[in-house]
Design an enzyme around this catalytic site. Structure first.
Site, PDB file in Angstrom:
ATOM      1  N   GLU A  73     -15.580 -23.669  19.492  1.00 47.64           N
ATOM      2  CA  GLU A  73     -16.927 -22.298  19.414  1.00 47.64           C
ATOM      3  C   GLU A  73     -18.037 -22.955  18.317  1.00 47.64           C
ATOM      4  O   GLU A  73     -19.112 -22.340  18.400  1.00 47.64           O
ATOM      5  CB  GLU A  73     -15.953 -21.730  18.101  1.00 47.64           C
ATOM      6  CG  GLU A  73     -15.540 -20.567  19.814  1.00 47.64           C
ATOM      7  CD  GLU A  73     -14.247 -19.581  18.596  1.00 47.64           C
ATOM      8  OE1 GLU A  73     -14.248 -20.159  17.479  1.00 47.64           O
ATOM      9  OE2 GLU A  73     -13.994 -18.616  19.282  1.00 47.64           O
ATOM     10  N   GLU A 313     -13.630  -4.869 -20.371  1.00 53.84           N
ATOM     11  CA  GLU A 313     -14.222  -3.324 -20.765  1.00 53.84           C
ATOM     12  C   GLU A 313     -15.303  -3.651 -21.897  1.00 53.84           C
ATOM     13  O   GLU A 313     -16.042  -2.653 -21.624  1.00 53.84           O
ATOM     14  CB  GLU A 313     -13.408  -2.422 -21.995  1.00 53.84           C
ATOM     15  CG  GLU A 313     -12.449  -1.249 -20.581  1.00 53.84           C
ATOM     16  CD  GLU A 313     -11.030  -0.635 -21.738  1.00 53.84           C
ATOM     17  OE1 GLU A 313     -11.469  -1.537 -22.808  1.00 53.84           O
ATOM     18  OE2 GLU A 313     -10.805   0.195 -20.980  1.00 53.84           O
TER      19      GLU A 313
END
Lengths: 568, 97
Positions: A73, A313
């Site tokens: 491919e 955070e």
């Protein structure tokens, strides 16, 4: 006899060819079947080609086995470019004859078929390529393309069967890739020919987060993990999780390290926590988890160790600024290279990707301590069971390297406070619980040690103060009204002082009374004495007088006797 | 327009793998077709991949026998023993004279 039998069993056991793909060799207990053909199948974009390529690259670089990549491919240039993103340098391997790439192009529009033919041309090409580098490993990616290029399926099937037989006879460890069909493992039923080992790759998206999974569908003659395992394709190649063995065989360290909070060390058997243990701090929002974490990190840096801080955070700058307010200067450690703050929202990557990135960063930085603040944010990117498994793996990996791990976990208000959201608490060696106590119209922080394996630890609740000089722990008052903190504690302290003052006054008063009574008594004694002395003097005078009288009387009687000439 | 092919040389290359019945058959069939339709303006080169395996890559040979029309351009490939003359002619794009 017995001996001979055992040896032959050993010889009969399937030999494996290690792929060098992290994690894959663990789940297959050694890799792909040596000298046989394995089928790697999956939908488009699941990483079949890269899996196969890494098998060859690792074979060439780590196991001294050269390989041939036959692509149906992609052209060699495309393969080189695609593999470069995984950190593989194919041109180098090709130049040193450790890898050979062959591109087989099948274009149906160019080909007319008439009459009988066979695929001997392909066999000759493979044979030539294998011989040119002395290959032990072969990849055919993906041979199914032949079905779209050639129309005579019956010839093709017969030839493929012959090909796989031929490869087995040559002793080539081969990977054949196949595209997954709607209801079958491969579109053209390649699994029919390749029966020794079938590996399925999958790529799915759940809640906008993509995860790649690998599963060993079939592996003849060997035990293998049958679960789906998450895997990643990264700048360092393929990686199947778990990358660490799940065995708990790490060494337990006897060394204690300070938490950076003296009173907390005192609560932990007076010595702090164990090196290489897992510490968990849980608490609701605003209970000071990050402050405790930063304090631990600061203490590690003070000892001259390196610390890695994953802040999910806050950004690193924000964390530095915020911690300055409680007297922790983290910037200097960052500048000295002892502290690395990684501010990153976990939602940016999928869970596995995240774990892997973290592990790579940790391996690079080589810290003595790792802080993850908070682990609960990871639940945003994965299912809780996944997160738990992932954290367990991370912890095992880190413990194995004697790295102390510090997790903070956010407890949702209202939830059972002794439940961590991701259920990680059973993994923790030391678990600190922070809580807000709301009394007398204010909230105050308190800290408790829920558990600490292997040490005598305090069972006391302590009030936890964030001051500009850092974290301080103070005793709380426990009375009939419960635990008192903050203003209640302060007013209790004032009460206590007042009561003490009152008592002191009372004592003084009593003492004064005692003194007064004594004074009175002494005064009375003195008066009695002086009275007595007066009487005594008077009586003495009278005694003297009477004595004189008596002497005088005797004298007189003598004189009278003399005068009467009385015989004496 | 009709004689587009006129004056051109047909350069044909037949890839085989050893002297197998199929390859012998293919060569015989090819020879026959060429004599009939391209008499005097063709050249056949037979490549035995058993002897020259490295040549298989250049023309992207998988199946044998494979007939490759090198000239005139563009390249055309016909695989099989060339037993169906009609299909060979279509494949080679030879107009019937």
């Amino acid at each position: 006899m017995q001996q001979g039998k055992q040896r032959s069993y050993e010889e009969l056991r399937l030999e494996k060819s290690p792929t060098g793909i992290r994690g894959f060799d663990e789940i297959t207990q050694g890799g792909l079947p040596r000298g046989r053909t394995a089928l790697v199948t999956g939908g488009p974009g699941t990483g079949k080609t890269m899996f196969a390529m890494e098998f060859l690259v690792k074979g060439a670089t780590e196991f001294g086995e050269t390989g041939v990549f036959v692509s149906f491919e992609e052209t060699p240039d495309e393969l080189i470019a695609n593999s470069a993103s995984l950190g593989f340098s194919l041109p180098e391997l090709c130049e040193s004859n450790r890898l050979h790439m062959d591109y087989v192009r099948v274009e149906r529009s160019e080909i007319e078929e008439t009459g009988e033919y066979d695929l001997e041309g392909l066999f000759i090409r493979l044979s030539h390529a294998i011989n040119s580098v002395g290959a032990k490993r072969l990849v055919l990616d993906t041979i199914e393309t032949l079905f779209s290029g050639l129309s005579n399926a019956s010839i093709l099937r017969a030839e493929l069967r012959r090909l796989f037989r031929w490869l087995k006879d040559k002793g080539m460890t081969t990977i054949v890739t196949g595209e997954r069909g709607a209801n079958s493992l491969t579109r053209e039923g390649l699994e029919e020919y390749v029966s020794d080992c079938v590996i399925l790759l999958d790529h799915r998206v759940a809640e906008q987060v993509s995860t790649r999974r690998i599963r060993v569908v079939k592996y003849r003659g060997t035990e293998h993990g049958t679960n789906e395992y998450p895997f990643l394709i990264s700048g360092r190649g393929f990686m199947v999780l778990p990358i660490t063995s799940m065995k708990l065989d790490y060494q337990a360290d006897e060394e204690h390290v300070s938490s950076g909070i003296p009173r907390l060390d005192a609560m932990l058997d007076g010595k702090g926590f164990y090196r290489g243990s897992l510490l968990l701090v849980s608490g609701t929002a605003g209970t000071g988890k990050t402050s405790v974490a930063a304090s631990f990190a600061d203490a590690a840096c003070r000892r001259g160790e390196r610390c890695m801080y994953f802040a999910f955070e806050e950004s690193d700058q924000q964390l530095i600024r915020n911690m300055r307010s409680i007297g922790l200067d983290l910037r200097r450690w960052v500048e000295k290279g002892r502290l690395m703050i990684v501010g990153q929202r976990p939602t940016v990557h999928g869970l596995e990707h995240h774990l892997m990135t973290m592990q790579f960063m940790i391996d690079d930085f080589d810290p003595a301590m790792v802080v993850v603040d908070p682990i609960t944010n990871l639940t945003q990117v994965g299912i809780i069971s996944d997160v738990r498994a992932m954290l367990a793996r991370l912890v095992d990996h880190l413990k194995g390297r004697k790295i102390t791990v510090f997790f903070t976990s956010l407890t949702q208000g209202g939830a059972d406070e002794e439940m961590t959201e991701v259920g990680i608490s059973s993994l923790a060696d030391t678990w600190l619980k922070l809580q807000n106590l709301e009394t007398g119209g204010e909230r105050n922080r308190a800290i408790t040690i829920l558990k600490s394996r292997g040490m005598a630890h305090s069972n006391q609740v302590r009030e936890f103060l964030l001051t500009s000089e850092g974290i301080d722990l103070v005793d709380v008052y426990v009375g009939p009204e419960g635990v008192l903190t903050g203003s209640a504690r302060v007013s209790r302290e004032a009460d206590e002082k007042a009561r003490e003052a009152a008592l002191r006054l009372e004592i003084d008063r009593l003492d004064a009374e005692r003194k007064k009574k004594r004074a009175l008594l002494e005064e009375r004694i003195a008066r009695l004495r002086s009275e007595f002395e007066g009487d005594e003097r008077e009586l003495e005078g009278r005694i003297h007088l009477e004595k004189l009288k008596m002497e005088t009387m005797i004298q007189k009687r003598k004189e009278i006797g003399i005068s009467r000439k009385a015989e004496t | 327009m009709k004689d587009e092919n006129h004056g051109e040389v047909w350069e044909l290359r037949l890839y085989v793998a050893g002297q197998t019945p199929k390859s012998i058959q293919a060569f015989a069939n090819l020879k026959k077709i060429c004599e009939e339709y391209l008499a005097g303006k063709y050249r056949i080169e037979v490549v035995d991949l058993m002897e020259n395996p490295q040549l298989a890559q250049g023309d992207q040979i998988l199946a044998v026998p494979t007939l490759v029309r090198k000239l005139p351009q563009p390249i055309k490939k016909i695989i099989g023993d060339l037993s169906n003359t009609e299909r060979v002619l279509v494949g080679l794009d030879v107009r019937q004279v």
